[in-house]
Design a protein around this motif. Structure first.
Motif, short mmCIF file in Angstrom:
data_model
loop_
_atom_site.label_atom_id
_atom_site.label_comp_id
_atom_site.label_asym_id
_atom_site.label_seq_id
_atom_site.Cartn_x
_atom_site.Cartn_y
_atom_site.Cartn_z
N SER A 120 0.84 -1.19 0.00
CA SER A 120 0.00 0.00 0.00
C SER A 120 0.88 1.25 0.00
O SER A 120 1.95 1.28 0.62
N VAL A 121 0.40 2.29 -0.68
CA VAL A 121 1.22 3.48 -0.90
C VAL A 121 0.41 4.74 -0.65
O VAL A 121 -0.74 4.86 -1.08
N LEU A 122 1.04 5.69 0.03
CA LEU A 122 0.53 7.06 0.10
C LEU A 122 1.46 7.92 -0.73
O LEU A 122 2.63 8.11 -0.41
N TRP A 123 0.93 8.43 -1.85
CA TRP A 123 1.69 9.37 -2.68
C TRP A 123 1.55 10.77 -2.07
O TRP A 123 0.45 11.24 -1.84
N VAL A 124 2.67 11.44 -1.85
CA VAL A 124 2.66 12.80 -1.33
C VAL A 124 3.00 13.76 -2.47
O VAL A 124 4.03 13.61 -3.13
N VAL A 125 2.10 14.70 -2.71
CA VAL A 125 2.22 15.63 -3.84
C VAL A 125 2.73 16.97 -3.30
O VAL A 125 1.99 17.71 -2.66
N PRO A 126 4.00 17.30 -3.53
CA PRO A 126 4.54 18.54 -2.98
C PRO A 126 4.22 19.75 -3.85
O PRO A 126 5.00 20.13 -4.73
N GLN A 127 3.08 20.35 -3.63
CA GLN A 127 2.68 21.52 -4.40
C GLN A 127 2.59 22.74 -3.50
O GLN A 127 2.92 22.68 -2.31
N SER A 128 2.17 23.85 -4.09
CA SER A 128 1.97 25.08 -3.33
C SER A 128 1.03 24.78 -2.16
O SER A 128 0.08 24.00 -2.32
N PRO A 129 1.25 25.35 -0.96
CA PRO A 129 2.19 26.44 -0.66
C PRO A 129 3.57 26.02 -0.18
O PRO A 129 4.32 26.86 0.29
N ILE A 130 3.93 24.71 -0.23
CA ILE A 130 5.29 24.35 0.15
C ILE A 130 6.17 24.38 -1.10
O ILE A 130 6.78 23.40 -1.50
N ALA A 131 6.22 25.57 -1.71
CA ALA A 131 6.88 25.70 -3.01
C ALA A 131 7.73 26.96 -3.10
O ALA A 131 7.89 27.53 -4.17
N ALA A 132 8.28 27.42 -1.98
CA ALA A 132 9.05 28.65 -1.99
C ALA A 132 10.39 28.46 -2.70
O ALA A 132 10.97 27.37 -2.69
N CYS A 133 10.88 29.51 -3.31
CA CYS A 133 12.22 29.58 -3.87
C CYS A 133 12.68 31.02 -3.67
O CYS A 133 12.26 31.92 -4.40
N GLN A 134 13.52 31.25 -2.68
CA GLN A 134 13.86 32.62 -2.33
C GLN A 134 15.35 32.77 -2.03
O GLN A 134 15.98 31.85 -1.51
N VAL A 135 15.89 33.92 -2.38
CA VAL A 135 17.29 34.21 -2.12
C VAL A 135 17.49 34.37 -0.62
O VAL A 135 16.71 35.03 0.06
N MET A 136 18.56 33.76 -0.11
CA MET A 136 18.86 33.84 1.30
C MET A 136 19.74 35.05 1.58
O MET A 136 20.55 35.45 0.74
N PRO A 137 19.61 35.66 2.75
CA PRO A 137 20.48 36.78 3.10
C PRO A 137 21.92 36.31 3.29
O PRO A 137 22.17 35.16 3.64
N GLY A 138 22.86 37.23 3.05
CA GLY A 138 24.26 36.89 3.23
C GLY A 138 25.10 37.25 2.02
O GLY A 138 24.57 37.56 0.95
N PRO A 139 26.43 37.21 2.17
CA PRO A 139 27.33 37.62 1.08
C PRO A 139 27.35 36.65 -0.10
O PRO A 139 27.67 37.04 -1.22
N THR A 140 27.02 35.39 0.16
CA THR A 140 27.02 34.38 -0.91
C THR A 140 25.60 34.19 -1.42
O THR A 140 24.68 34.00 -0.63
N ARG A 141 25.43 34.24 -2.73
CA ARG A 141 24.09 34.07 -3.31
C ARG A 141 23.68 32.60 -3.25
O ARG A 141 24.25 31.75 -3.93
N ARG A 142 22.70 32.35 -2.42
CA ARG A 142 22.15 31.02 -2.28
C ARG A 142 20.64 31.12 -2.20
O ARG A 142 20.11 32.13 -1.77
N TRP A 143 19.98 30.04 -2.61
CA TRP A 143 18.52 30.01 -2.64
C TRP A 143 18.01 28.91 -1.72
O TRP A 143 18.49 27.77 -1.75
#
Length: 311
Positions: free
Chosen positions: A88-111
């Protein structure tokens, strides 16, 4: 007027039928998590359901229920699947609102990227390692797809993946990332304290050495991340590249931009180790190495097993 006792009512009306374990699982899931649960029913000895969470913290609750009822927790969105008929399987669908993509603060550009972020969204934000990938893929599916994450042996740093926070099969969480002389990684979880020595032991063993001699990593799980090509350092998050959703649930990731991508041959679909390697010794080493990594990450079998493919 006196009411009949519960025992007499049960005698007169008959005993209530015991709820089927699958039905009990679905009712518990619906009662304890937010988001849409679609029950596809119990057929042929196994159940199927999908769930779209709206709060990523609920995934731990769903995973606990899956452990309790013996249900596989599987990532939705992988397109190289066939049929699994007996579990038996539970498929988990990762959609909005757990869909952020944001630049992190700091000197190095990371998301900071959540699992439901779409490839198109990540690429538009400036992460060019997602160039030439399907727009509709979630980053979680991109990370899990063995055909996409097919960088040559020892070159997993080309992914740009820096950190990954994962929910493990035992219900604990860990942050996987750089590990070395200059690393600030914390070993404050029992999993990391136990797993890191074993991963290094595996990577220095004969099985890994046999796999390491191939320009294309022949095993499913990227243990070659423990021995990267210089000047890159060990990054535990790279173990998840192409993991197929078999090792853990990825809760969030941190990427850095990759300016130049190597040419990766993804024209052929992923093949299991026993068909990928021409040398029987390499195929056997890859299969045994995968089994050891899987046992380390998922000893209870919460996630799909190596080689299992779900419908």
């Amino acid at each position: 007027m006196n009411q009949p006792s519960p025992f007499r009512r049960a005698f007169l009306m008959g005993r209530r039928a015991r709820r089927h374990p699958w039905e009990a699982f679905i009712r518990s899931l619906q009662g304890q998590v937010q988001g849409e649960v679609l029950d596809f029913g119990w057929h042929g000895g196994s159940g199927r359901a999908s769930w779209t969470p709206i709060d990523d913290s609920d995934v731990a609750t769903a995973a606990a229920l899956c452990r309790e009822y013996g249900i596989l927790l599987a990532l939705d969105g992988l397109d190289y699947v066939n049929t699994l008929s007996n579990e038996s399987v539970l498929w988990v669908v990762p959609q909005s609102p757990i869909a952020a993509c944001q630049v992190m603060p700091g000197p190095t550009r990371r998301w900071l990227v959540q699992p439901g972020c779409l490839v198109a969204q990540a690429r538009a934000a400036g992460l060019m390692q997602f160039e030439a990938q399907y727009d509709y893929l979630t980053v979680a599916a991109w990370l899990a797809d063995r055909r996409i994450c097919a960088w040559p042996t020892g070159q997993t740093a080309h992914s740009g993946l820096m950190l990954a926070n994962v929910l493990l099969a035992d219900g604990s969480s860990a942050v996987l990332g750089p590990f070395g002389a200059n690393s600030q990684a914390s070993l404050d979880t029992l999993f990391l304290q136990r797993a890191i020595p074993q991963l290094f032991q595996l990577s220095n063993g004969l099985l890994a050495q046999t796999c390491q001699e191939n320009s294309t990593w022949p095993a499913r799980y990227r243990l070659d991340a423990m021995k990267p090509q210089a000047p890159q350092q060990v990054n535990l998050a790279h173990l998840l590249l192409g993991h197929g959703g078999d090792l853990a649930w990825v809760q969030w990731m941190v990427f850095e931009p990759v300016p130049v991508l190597p040419q990766i041959n993804t024209s052929e679909p992923f093949r299991a180790p026993e068909t990928l390697a021409d040398d029987d010794a390499v195929a056997l080493a890859a299969t045994e190495l995968d089994a050891a990594v899987k046992a380390l990450f998922d000893p209870v079998g919460l996630f799909p097993h190596p080689g299992q493919q779900l419908d």
